[in-house]
Design a protein around this motif. Sequence first.
Motif, short mmCIF file in Angstrom:
data_model
loop_
_atom_site.label_atom_id
_atom_site.label_comp_id
_atom_site.label_asym_id
_atom_site.label_seq_id
_atom_site.Cartn_x
_atom_site.Cartn_y
_atom_site.Cartn_z
N ASN A 1 -5.35 -2.39 -0.66
CA ASN A 1 -5.42 -2.05 -2.08
C ASN A 1 -6.70 -2.49 -2.76
O ASN A 1 -6.93 -2.18 -3.92
CB ASN A 1 -4.22 -2.64 -2.82
CG ASN A 1 -2.94 -1.87 -2.54
OD1 ASN A 1 -2.98 -0.66 -2.29
ND2 ASN A 1 -1.81 -2.54 -2.58
N VAL B 1 0.85 -1.19 0.00
CA VAL B 1 0.00 0.00 0.00
C VAL B 1 0.89 1.24 0.00
O VAL B 1 2.07 1.19 0.37
CB VAL B 1 -0.94 0.02 1.23
CG1 VAL B 1 -1.81 -1.22 1.27
CG2 VAL B 1 -0.15 0.16 2.53
N GLN C 1 -2.26 5.64 2.43
CA GLN C 1 -3.32 4.70 2.80
C GLN C 1 -3.30 4.38 4.30
O GLN C 1 -4.14 3.64 4.79
CB GLN C 1 -3.23 3.42 1.97
CG GLN C 1 -3.66 3.62 0.51
CD GLN C 1 -3.36 2.44 -0.38
OE1 GLN C 1 -2.52 2.50 -1.28
NE2 GLN C 1 -4.04 1.33 -0.15
#
Length: 315
Positions: free
Chosen positions: A171, A119, A123
């Motif tokens: 994701n 990621v 995030q």
Amino acid sequence: MPLMFRLWFLIFEIAITEYAALGWSFDNTAKVFNGQEVSSYTSSIPSVSLITCGSTCFSRKRNGMCNICGYDKVSKTCFLSDDSEDEIIFTSNDSKVVLKPVETVCESSEYLVNGGDPVSDDQFSASSVFQDLPNHGASKARLHSLPSSTSIGAWAVGTKDANQYIQVQLNGLSQVVGVAVQGRPLKANGCCDQRVTSYKVLYSWNCQQFLTVNDTNGMEMIFAGNTDQDTVVTSMLPKQVLALCVRINPVTWSSHIILRFDILGCRVFDGNKDQDTVETSILPSQVTALCARVNPVAYVDHISLRFDILGCPLN
């Protein structure tokens, strides 16, 4: 050209019951066997669908309230039974059904935060950061991170209480099966003995409404944390959960709330929001295959789809 899936309906499994209030059906699997019936039952539920019976059977078995279930397609009655598989009665009447709950897990789980498809830093988020210093931020909490000129090698909270959390948006929608944690990495001068010693796990399919992982008795589960700075402590969830966002909520700690972490699981792909729009999902890396399976994980009303596989032939 990377191999791609083109999916035309939502992704399945029979249904994690907590999501029912959100209008989705999520679950693990109850295998259906026609032409069979239970020899005895402890209770019955009238006027329910086969899917509802399967979902109920799975959750009741998890709580030790039944072993298998029977279902009558004519009366639409679900029968909760303590029968073993050896006690099942075989019949020529196809309206009689036996459901056997089976919990499915990722066949090969991987690190979803800092694994093969990591990621991005944006995030990560957290309830607080120590003195709002960037080098103590949530994105510094990747498993096996080390101190540098721009990072202490871990996330550190700004407020030391049991309401703090670190969050990661994965994701994509994923089956989450476990969590791995570490404490603050030691500096050369021996600083600092700081780590989380126990924590809760929360998850969400939309990153807005969160549920806490419960134990098999329905109580919020407390996971064991670290006893030193560097040993990776991995805890498996009592059942896999479907999530886009995962939060770690420290409960107890040594000296300060500081941790590094990763999430174990496997990626699933987004399905459809309507009947006809084509949703195309690209695999994180191409694979070589003769056969491909689409395994529905969540669905609306009934499992139904149209699909194709995109790629290029090798010969």
